[in-house]
Design a protein around this motif. Structure first.
Motif, PDB file in Angstrom:
ATOM      1  N   ILE A   1       0.901   2.586   6.160  1.00  0.00           N
ATOM      2  CA  ILE A   1       1.016   3.947   5.640  1.00  0.00           C
ATOM      3  C   ILE A   1       0.502   4.941   6.668  1.00  0.00           C
ATOM      4  N   ASN A   2       1.249   6.030   6.866  1.00  0.00           N
ATOM      5  CA  ASN A   2       0.765   7.127   7.699  1.00  0.00           C
ATOM      6  C   ASN A   2       1.284   8.445   7.122  1.00  0.00           C
ATOM      7  N   SER A   3       1.064   9.523   7.824  1.00  0.00           N
ATOM      8  CA  SER A   3       1.437  10.844   7.304  1.00  0.00           C
ATOM      9  C   SER A   3       2.949  11.007   7.173  1.00  0.00           C
ATOM     10  N   LYS A   4       3.725  10.285   7.973  1.00  0.00           N
ATOM     11  CA  LYS A   4       5.177  10.439   7.917  1.00  0.00           C
ATOM     12  C   LYS A   4       5.802   9.766   6.699  1.00  0.00           C
ATOM     13  N   ASN A   5       5.193   8.694   6.211  1.00  0.00           N
ATOM     14  CA  ASN A   5       5.751   8.024   5.037  1.00  0.00           C
ATOM     15  C   ASN A   5       4.841   8.147   3.807  1.00  0.00           C
ATOM     16  N   TRP A   6       3.895   9.082   3.861  1.00  0.00           N
ATOM     17  CA  TRP A   6       2.901   9.244   2.802  1.00  0.00           C
ATOM     18  C   TRP A   6       3.524   9.482   1.430  1.00  0.00           C
ATOM     19  N   GLU A   7       4.467  10.370   1.325  1.00  0.00           N
ATOM     20  CA  GLU A   7       5.047  10.690   0.013  1.00  0.00           C
ATOM     21  C   GLU A   7       5.695   9.470  -0.630  1.00  0.00           C
ATOM     22  N   LEU A   8       6.244   8.602   0.168  1.00  0.00           N
ATOM     23  CA  LEU A   8       6.905   7.407  -0.363  1.00  0.00           C
ATOM     24  C   LEU A   8       5.939   6.253  -0.619  1.00  0.00           C
ATOM     25  N   THR A   9       4.788   6.266   0.055  1.00  0.00           N
ATOM     26  CA  THR A   9       3.877   5.123  -0.017  1.00  0.00           C
ATOM     27  C   THR A   9       2.516   5.433  -0.621  1.00  0.00           C
ATOM     28  N   LYS A  10       2.276   6.666  -1.019  1.00  0.00           N
ATOM     29  CA  LYS A  10       0.936   7.012  -1.500  1.00  0.00           C
ATOM     30  C   LYS A  10       0.524   6.200  -2.728  1.00  0.00           C
ATOM     31  N   GLY A  11       1.487   5.805  -3.549  1.00  0.00           N
ATOM     32  CA  GLY A  11       1.162   4.962  -4.697  1.00  0.00           C
ATOM     33  C   GLY A  11       0.541   3.643  -4.259  1.00  0.00           C
ATOM     34  N   LEU A  12       1.011   3.100  -3.148  1.00  0.00           N
ATOM     35  CA  LEU A  12       0.453   1.853  -2.618  1.00  0.00           C
ATOM     36  C   LEU A  12      -0.973   2.062  -2.118  1.00  0.00           C
ATOM     37  N   TRP A  13      -1.216   3.209  -1.523  1.00  0.00           N
ATOM     38  CA  TRP A  13      -2.566   3.529  -1.043  1.00  0.00           C
ATOM     39  C   TRP A  13      -3.528   3.589  -2.224  1.00  0.00           C
ATOM     40  N   TYR A  14      -3.133   4.300  -3.289  1.00  0.00           N
ATOM     41  CA  TYR A  14      -3.983   4.399  -4.476  1.00  0.00           C
ATOM     42  C   TYR A  14      -4.156   3.035  -5.136  1.00  0.00           C
ATOM     43  N   GLN A  15      -3.110   2.224  -5.130  1.00  0.00           N
ATOM     44  CA  GLN A  15      -3.228   0.879  -5.706  1.00  0.00           C
ATOM     45  C   GLN A  15      -4.236   0.052  -4.907  1.00  0.00           C
ATOM     46  N   HIS A  16      -4.260   0.210  -3.584  1.00  0.00           N
ATOM     47  CA  HIS A  16      -5.181  -0.564  -2.744  1.00  0.00           C
ATOM     48  C   HIS A  16      -6.640  -0.187  -2.998  1.00  0.00           C
ATOM     49  N   PHE A  17      -6.912   1.111  -3.104  1.00  0.00           N
ATOM     50  CA  PHE A  17      -8.298   1.565  -3.242  1.00  0.00           C
ATOM     51  C   PHE A  17      -8.725   1.771  -4.686  1.00  0.00           C
TER      52      PHE A  17
END
Length: 143
Positions: free
Chosen positions: A78-94
């Motif tokens: 995940i980075n700033s370029k794909n954040w909108e598409l992957t932010k759910g995964l970031w929240y799921q991880h943390f």
């Protein structure tokens, strides 16, 4: 040629020069080698990513491979370029506090998939290491 206290250090200079050439040769191939390992990790993350966060898994990618003076590294996921598409995964991880639907869940902390990125990496790190190690061994380091 270097002379120290009357001793000739020509062989020492030659050895240092050979080490420098070896370093240059291996770093030149470093990005390709690290990318091979990164692709293995990325493939595993796409398999292990939680599916209840939309289609974020398909948007994971090797976001950067960078060469420094003596090392190479890759950023995966995940980075700033794909954040909108992957932010759910970031929240799921943390983990996250569920305040959805007008707060009817009372901000309950949700950690169902917490740490999924770490577990995914643990599953494939040996395969990634082996791939990079074998690729490094195939480099012709003769001078």
């Amino acid at each position: 040629m270097t002379t120290v206290a009357g001793f000739d250090l020509k062989e020492f200079d030659e050895m240092i020069n050979k080490f420098e050439k070896l370093k240059e040769k291996s770093l030149k191939n470093g990005k390709q080698i690290v990318n091979q390992g990164a692709e293995i990790v990325l493939a595993q993350q796409k398999i292990d990513a939680p599916r209840d966060s939309g289609n974020g898994a398909e948007s994971l990618k090797v976001t950067q491979t960078k060469l420094y003076k003596t090392s190479v590294y890759a950023k995966i996921g995940i980075n700033s370029k794909n954040w909108e598409l992957t932010k759910g995964l970031w929240y799921q991880h943390f983990g996250y506090h569920n305040n959805g639907w007008g707060g009817i869940f009372g901000g309950k902390f949700v950690a169902t998939h917490a740490g999924w990125m770490n577990r995914s990496f643990d599953k494939c790190k040996q395969r990634a290491y082996d791939a990079m190690y074998n690729a490094l061994r195939r480099i012709d380091l003769t001078l």
